[in-house]
Every structure is written in C-alpha cells, then in structure tokens.
Design a protein around this motif. Sequence first.
Motif, PDB file in Angstrom:
ATOM      1  N   ALA A  62       0.819  -1.221   0.000  1.00 27.57           N
ATOM      2  CA  ALA A  62       0.000   0.000   0.000  1.00 27.57           C
ATOM      3  C   ALA A  62       0.850   1.267   0.000  1.00 27.57           C
ATOM      4  O   ALA A  62       0.695   2.145   0.849  1.00 27.57           O
ATOM      5  CB  ALA A  62      -0.954  -0.013   1.190  1.00 27.57           C
ATOM      6  N   ASP A  63       1.728   1.375  -0.942  1.00 26.18           N
ATOM      7  CA  ASP A  63       2.575   2.549  -1.092  1.00 26.18           C
ATOM      8  C   ASP A  63       2.869   2.703  -2.583  1.00 26.18           C
ATOM      9  O   ASP A  63       3.260   1.727  -3.229  1.00 26.18           O
ATOM     10  CB  ASP A  63       3.876   2.359  -0.310  1.00 26.18           C
ATOM     11  N   PRO A  64       2.688   3.888  -3.139  1.00 26.28           N
ATOM     12  CA  PRO A  64       2.901   4.059  -4.588  1.00 26.28           C
ATOM     13  C   PRO A  64       4.301   3.671  -5.056  1.00 26.28           C
ATOM     14  O   PRO A  64       4.444   3.087  -6.143  1.00 26.28           O
ATOM     15  CB  PRO A  64       2.649   5.552  -4.806  1.00 26.28           C
ATOM     16  N   VAL A  65       5.318   3.954  -4.260  1.00 31.05           N
ATOM     17  CA  VAL A  65       6.689   3.599  -4.659  1.00 31.05           C
ATOM     18  C   VAL A  65       6.834   2.082  -4.703  1.00 31.05           C
ATOM     19  O   VAL A  65       7.419   1.526  -5.640  1.00 31.05           O
ATOM     20  CB  VAL A  65       7.733   4.224  -3.717  1.00 31.05           C
ATOM     21  N   ARG A  66       6.267   1.394  -3.730  1.00 30.99           N
ATOM     22  CA  ARG A  66       6.384  -0.067  -3.688  1.00 30.99           C
ATOM     23  C   ARG A  66       5.611  -0.714  -4.824  1.00 30.99           C
ATOM     24  O   ARG A  66       6.066  -1.697  -5.410  1.00 30.99           O
ATOM     25  CB  ARG A  66       5.919  -0.595  -2.333  1.00 30.99           C
ATOM     26  N   ILE A  67       4.471  -0.156  -5.152  1.00 29.20           N
ATOM     27  CA  ILE A  67       3.716  -0.664  -6.293  1.00 29.20           C
ATOM     28  C   ILE A  67       4.539  -0.478  -7.573  1.00 29.20           C
ATOM     29  O   ILE A  67       4.635  -1.378  -8.411  1.00 29.20           O
ATOM     30  CB  ILE A  67       2.350   0.043  -6.418  1.00 29.20           C
ATOM     31  N   LYS A  68       5.165   0.687  -7.712  1.00 30.96           N
ATOM     32  CA  LYS A  68       5.985   0.943  -8.896  1.00 30.96           C
ATOM     33  C   LYS A  68       7.193  -0.003  -8.929  1.00 30.96           C
ATOM     34  O   LYS A  68       7.539  -0.540  -9.981  1.00 30.96           O
ATOM     35  CB  LYS A  68       6.444   2.403  -8.919  1.00 30.96           C
ATOM     36  N   LEU A  69       7.822  -0.235  -7.777  1.00 33.42           N
ATOM     37  CA  LEU A  69       8.949  -1.169  -7.722  1.00 33.42           C
ATOM     38  C   LEU A  69       8.507  -2.569  -8.128  1.00 33.42           C
ATOM     39  O   LEU A  69       9.196  -3.244  -8.904  1.00 33.42           O
ATOM     40  CB  LEU A  69       9.566  -1.190  -6.321  1.00 33.42           C
ATOM     41  N   MET A  70       7.351  -3.011  -7.641  1.00 36.06           N
ATOM     42  CA  MET A  70       6.839  -4.330  -8.008  1.00 36.06           C
ATOM     43  C   MET A  70       6.569  -4.389  -9.512  1.00 36.06           C
ATOM     44  O   MET A  70       6.869  -5.389 -10.158  1.00 36.06           O
ATOM     45  CB  MET A  70       5.575  -4.669  -7.224  1.00 36.06           C
ATOM     46  N   SER A  71       6.024  -3.318 -10.055  1.00 34.84           N
ATOM     47  CA  SER A  71       5.747  -3.267 -11.490  1.00 34.84           C
ATOM     48  C   SER A  71       7.032  -3.414 -12.299  1.00 34.84           C
ATOM     49  O   SER A  71       7.085  -4.163 -13.279  1.00 34.84           O
ATOM     50  CB  SER A  71       5.046  -1.953 -11.832  1.00 34.84           C
ATOM     51  N   ILE A  72       8.060  -2.709 -11.878  1.00 32.81           N
ATOM     52  CA  ILE A  72       9.355  -2.796 -12.567  1.00 32.81           C
ATOM     53  C   ILE A  72       9.919  -4.211 -12.469  1.00 32.81           C
ATOM     54  O   ILE A  72      10.376  -4.789 -13.458  1.00 32.81           O
ATOM     55  CB  ILE A  72      10.348  -1.765 -11.994  1.00 32.81           C
ATOM     56  N   LEU A  73       9.876  -4.784 -11.269  1.00 32.34           N
ATOM     57  CA  LEU A  73      10.416  -6.129 -11.074  1.00 32.34           C
ATOM     58  C   LEU A  73       9.632  -7.179 -11.866  1.00 32.34           C
ATOM     59  O   LEU A  73      10.214  -8.101 -12.435  1.00 32.34           O
ATOM     60  CB  LEU A  73      10.420  -6.486  -9.587  1.00 32.34           C
ATOM     61  N   LEU A  74       8.314  -7.034 -11.893  1.00 31.74           N
ATOM     62  CA  LEU A  74       7.482  -8.013 -12.589  1.00 31.74           C
ATOM     63  C   LEU A  74       7.627  -7.934 -14.110  1.00 31.74           C
ATOM     64  O   LEU A  74       7.385  -8.911 -14.805  1.00 31.74           O
ATOM     65  CB  LEU A  74       6.013  -7.846 -12.192  1.00 31.74           C
ATOM     66  N   THR A  75       8.031  -6.782 -14.613  1.00 28.23           N
ATOM     67  CA  THR A  75       8.175  -6.625 -16.062  1.00 28.23           C
ATOM     68  C   THR A  75       9.624  -6.674 -16.527  1.00 28.23           C
ATOM     69  O   THR A  75       9.884  -6.527 -17.716  1.00 28.23           O
ATOM     70  CB  THR A  75       7.523  -5.304 -16.531  1.00 28.23           C
ATOM     71  N   VAL A 103      15.085   3.404  -1.596  1.00 27.92           N
ATOM     72  CA  VAL A 103      14.599   2.246  -2.344  1.00 27.92           C
ATOM     73  C   VAL A 103      14.895   0.963  -1.555  1.00 27.92           C
ATOM     74  O   VAL A 103      14.052   0.067  -1.488  1.00 27.92           O
ATOM     75  CB  VAL A 103      15.220   2.205  -3.752  1.00 27.92           C
ATOM     76  N   SER A 104      16.043   0.886  -0.935  1.00 29.80           N
ATOM     77  CA  SER A 104      16.385  -0.283  -0.117  1.00 29.80           C
ATOM     78  C   SER A 104      15.403  -0.448   1.039  1.00 29.80           C
ATOM     79  O   SER A 104      15.017  -1.567   1.385  1.00 29.80           O
ATOM     80  CB  SER A 104      17.809  -0.172   0.426  1.00 29.80           C
ATOM     81  N   HIS A 105      14.989   0.664   1.633  1.00 23.05           N
ATOM     82  CA  HIS A 105      13.989   0.609   2.712  1.00 23.05           C
ATOM     83  C   HIS A 105      12.682   0.019   2.181  1.00 23.05           C
ATOM     84  O   HIS A 105      12.094  -0.878   2.798  1.00 23.05           O
ATOM     85  CB  HIS A 105      13.742   1.998   3.298  1.00 23.05           C
ATOM     86  N   HIS A 106      12.211   0.518   1.050  1.00 25.93           N
ATOM     87  CA  HIS A 106      10.963   0.021   0.469  1.00 25.93           C
ATOM     88  C   HIS A 106      11.074  -1.460   0.112  1.00 25.93           C
ATOM     89  O   HIS A 106      10.162  -2.246   0.377  1.00 25.93           O
ATOM     90  CB  HIS A 106      10.583   0.831  -0.776  1.00 25.93           C
TER      91      HIS A 106
END
Length: 119
Positions: free
Chosen positions: A40-53, A75-78
């Motif tokens: 539930a954090d926009p940065v984490r959602i974006k990180l997941m999107s990058i990793l998944l693609t 980013v390391s914290h997230h």
Amino acid sequence: MPKTLPAIDVSAPICCAPVSAAPMSDDAALEVALRLKALADPVRIKLMSILLTAGDGEVCTCDLAVAVGLAESTVSHHLGQLKKAGMVEPTRRGMNVYYQPRADALDALRLVLDPNCCR
C-alpha cells in the motif's frame, strides 16, 4: 512514528482460504493485511511493477533507484518492507543487491482476495 510490520513467516506464500469462503481467523486476516500493507505505497507498487516486467527477472537496487527517482537507501527501505512481506527475494553479488519478485506469493495473495480472478 509509523508502525513497523510485525514479523511473519515469509518462507511460503499465504496459505489461507479466500476471504469470500468464510469469516477469516484473526491470524489469517493479519497475514493478508500485512502483505497488503506492504504493497500500500505508490513507490512499492511501482517497484513491483518494474520487477514483474523486468526481462531477466531481477534488477539491481541501483537501477531501481534511478527508475523511481529516489535515493538508493530509500529504495532499499521500500524493498526491505516488501521482503518482510514475502513479495521479493534479494540476491547479493559483491557490493550490489539484486531483487526479483516472488510471483508465487503474489499469485497466492490474488487467490485469497478473489479465487475467480483472471480465469
């Protein structure tokens, strides 16, 4: 000061019945909520999107920092929060840490929320 996520067993994906199957136990609800809270954090959602693609399946923290426009420490914290929730898995290579998504954990979360999704 924000609350930290309680420690949960991330060695396996969520293993409880779908939320629509029956009222959940307190432990099962906590397990689902902790994973959703980590996402539930926009940065984490974006990180997941990058990793998944990512084409090769894993991305260096240094590259993720550039992609989201934040300091590598932020980013390391997230990513640490996502790791605690079992959503990503790190691999250290020398001075760099590479992350890859745990697709099994994401699929299990999807099925817990809606077992009829994406059929």
